[in-house]
Scaffold this motif. Structure first.
Motif, short mmCIF file in Angstrom:
data_model
loop_
_atom_site.label_atom_id
_atom_site.label_comp_id
_atom_site.label_asym_id
_atom_site.label_seq_id
_atom_site.Cartn_x
_atom_site.Cartn_y
_atom_site.Cartn_z
N VAL A 178 16.01 26.07 82.03
CA VAL A 178 15.76 27.48 81.69
C VAL A 178 16.55 28.38 82.64
O VAL A 178 17.23 29.33 82.22
N GLN A 179 16.48 28.07 83.92
CA GLN A 179 17.18 28.88 84.92
C GLN A 179 18.70 28.74 84.81
O GLN A 179 19.44 29.71 84.95
N SER A 180 19.18 27.53 84.54
CA SER A 180 20.63 27.29 84.47
C SER A 180 21.28 27.92 83.25
O SER A 180 22.40 28.43 83.33
N THR B 275 16.97 16.41 84.93
CA THR B 275 16.81 17.85 85.16
C THR B 275 15.56 18.32 84.43
O THR B 275 15.33 17.96 83.28
N SER C 62 14.97 30.60 76.91
CA SER C 62 13.52 30.47 77.07
C SER C 62 13.14 28.99 77.08
O SER C 62 13.89 28.12 76.62
N GLU C 63 11.96 28.72 77.62
CA GLU C 63 11.46 27.34 77.65
C GLU C 63 11.34 26.79 76.24
O GLU C 63 11.69 25.63 75.98
N VAL D 159 12.27 23.57 83.48
CA VAL D 159 12.32 24.82 84.25
C VAL D 159 13.72 25.02 84.85
O VAL D 159 14.27 26.12 84.81
N GLU D 160 14.32 23.95 85.35
CA GLU D 160 15.68 24.05 85.89
C GLU D 160 16.69 24.40 84.79
O GLU D 160 17.61 25.18 85.00
N HIS E 209 19.74 30.22 81.11
CA HIS E 209 19.18 31.54 80.77
C HIS E 209 18.64 31.58 79.34
O HIS E 209 18.89 32.52 78.58
#
Length: 98
Positions: free
Chosen positions: A70-72, A64, A76-77, A67-68, A74
């Motif tokens: 981060v989205q999953s 994974t 920050s990077e 970026v994925e 919530h």
């Protein structure tokens, strides 16, 4: 904190000893020292975050992308990268001790 009369709660011998040091004054008697629970230990938050971080690391090592993640999750990077680095070190230490 409430006011207590020493005559009502102390043994007479202890009251006499205290009167040798102080009379008619208010004295604060602190609680016994006790080990305080660490952050999140009593309500389970620490365990929840530890499990989340292990899952982030497991997903990352399974392919994974950051970026994925981060989205999953919530986050920050930067937070994801810190978690991955910390978990990598933690897992390496566990492997050495096994």
């Amino acid at each position: 904190m409430s006011y207590k009369n020493g005559r009502d709660i102390l043994p007479p011998s202890l009251l006499k000893q205290l009167q040798d040091y102080i009379q008619g004054e208010i004295v604060y008697i602190p609680k016994k020292e006790q080990k305080r629970a660490g952050w999140g230990e009593n309500n389970g938050t620490r365990l929840i975050i530890e499990r989340r971080n292990r899952e982030i690391y497991r997903m990352y090592t399974s392919g994974t992308t950051i970026v994925e993640l981060v989205q999953s999750f919530h986050l920050s990077e930067d937070s994801i990268r810190k978690i991955i680095t910390k978990m990598r070190l933690h897992m390496a230490a566990e492997t050495q001790h096994a």
